[in-house]
Enzyme design. Structure first.
Site, PDB file in Angstrom:
ATOM      1  N   GLU A   1       0.839  -1.207   0.000  1.00 38.35           N
ATOM      2  CA  GLU A   1       0.000   0.000   0.000  1.00 38.35           C
ATOM      3  C   GLU A   1       0.871   1.253   0.000  1.00 38.35           C
ATOM      4  OE1 GLU A   1      -2.697   1.421  -0.385  1.00 38.35           O
ATOM      5  OE2 GLU A   1      -4.398   0.136   0.036  1.00 38.35           O
TER       6      GLU A   1
ATOM      7  N   ASN B   1     -10.129   6.123   2.187  1.00 41.67           N
ATOM      8  CA  ASN B   1      -9.217   5.721   1.134  1.00 41.67           C
ATOM      9  C   ASN B   1      -9.210   6.758   0.011  1.00 41.67           C
ATOM     10  OD1 ASN B   1      -7.384   3.664   0.424  1.00 41.67           O
ATOM     11  ND2 ASN B   1      -8.921   2.088   0.812  1.00 41.67           N
TER      12      ASN B   1
ATOM     13  N   ASP C   1     -10.207   1.528  -4.043  1.00 43.47           N
ATOM     14  CA  ASP C   1      -9.154   1.527  -3.029  1.00 43.47           C
ATOM     15  C   ASP C   1      -8.330   2.811  -3.206  1.00 43.47           C
ATOM     16  OD1 ASP C   1      -7.009   0.734  -1.245  1.00 43.47           O
ATOM     17  OD2 ASP C   1      -7.569  -1.343  -1.567  1.00 43.47           O
TER      18      ASP C   1
END
Length: 296
Positions: free
Chosen positions: A18, A147, A203
């Site tokens: 991430e 997000n 995301d």
């Protein structure tokens, strides 16, 4: 774009990669492995990334104007000196770390860190925060998974998403005051429905120089490029079902780096997708926007 135009950035695989960050002065790529509890750095020519172990899950990172990184972890906001490896606590988290952790975060045009949280129970108890003056202030409450932060090229609009809600939002952004005005839905996606194909959920994201929002569709196996009107204008298929976040990098910001996840995925899927957990890279026509250095 054909799948053979996409490459993996070396052999390293994250459990859940991430927060990819192309450092604007160091000219190298950073990212985190959340359950692997590592901050990672890929330097040009290196086969494996440098790694800094973390005592708690790192949700995101930001580059500091004075050098090193900010690391938003479950247990608070930390400074990481990437030369010495020394880590120092800057601020405790604004939530109960037994129930929540930090997730996606980025730096606004004025150098302030914005960072969201995620609820372990996936309940609407998370939030998007602005960090300024050593304190966190809630800007968007009642989220489940904060997000997808990305500012427009002018800095006058901020986008974010709530992944579980399958929804991306946008608001007018007052850069001087650091506040959001007139929040509204930017794009919405169909939740999983039994017996129907699933397109994934939004995301992490990045903004290109034309003001188009690139979002990773987790469990959708693709990136979407969304125009400022909210219309999807391009879909890029990826060789991993669970992309997590794109970022623009390289000397001209025309390389798109995409983190992916392999955590808790079925064995047959992982057998088909050897690049799950890798950082993927592909070339694009429109460059991205450089990361802003935080003053914190």
């Amino acid at each position: 774009m054909a799948l053979d135009d996409i490459q993996a950035l070396g052999p390293h695989r994250c459990l859940l990669g991430e927060s990819p960050l192309w450092h604007p002065t160091e000219q190298c790529l950073y990212a985190v492995d959340i359950p692997g509890r590592q901050v990672l750095r890929w330097r040009d020519g290196a086969v494996e990334p440098d790694a800094w172990p973390q005592a708690a899950e790192p949700g995101c990172i930001a580059a500091r104007a004075g050098g090193g990184l900010l690391v938003a972890r479950r247990d608070g906001l930390w400074a990481l000196d990437t030369d010495t490896g020394v880590q120092a606590l800057i601020a405790l988290p604004p939530y109960d770390p037994a129930r929540l952790r930090f997730n996606d975060g980025k730096v606004d045009p004025e150098g302030r860190l914005w960072v969201g949280s995620i609820s372990d129970a996936r309940e609407p108890e998370a939030a998007l925060y602005r960090f300024e003056g050593g304190a966190f202030a809630v800007q968007v409450p009642a989220l489940t998974t904060s997000n997808g932060l990305a500012w427009s090229p002018s800095g006058q609009r901020l986008h974010w998403s709530d992944t579980k809600a399958h929804r991306i939002y946008v608001a007018d952004f007052d850069a001087a005051a650091g506040v959001l005005r007139a929040p509204r839905v930017f794009a919405e996606f169909k939740p999983r429905t039994a017996g129907e194909p699933y397109g994934g959920r939004p995301d992490g994201a990045a903004m290109d120089a034309d003001g188009h929002y690139w979002v990773a569709m987790f469990e959708g196996g693709c990136l979407l490029r969304i125009a400022p009107t909210g219309e999807v204008v391009r879909r890029v298929e990826l060789p991993a079902t669970c992309p997590t976040m794109p970022t623009f990098g390289g000397a001209n910001l025309r390389t798109l780096f995409v983190t992916t996840s392999r955590e808790k995925r079925p064995a047959d899927e992982l057998a088909r997708e050897p690049w799950a957990g890798a950082v993927l890279r592909l070339r694009v026509d429109v460059p991205g926007l450089p990361a802003t250095l935080t003053q914190s």
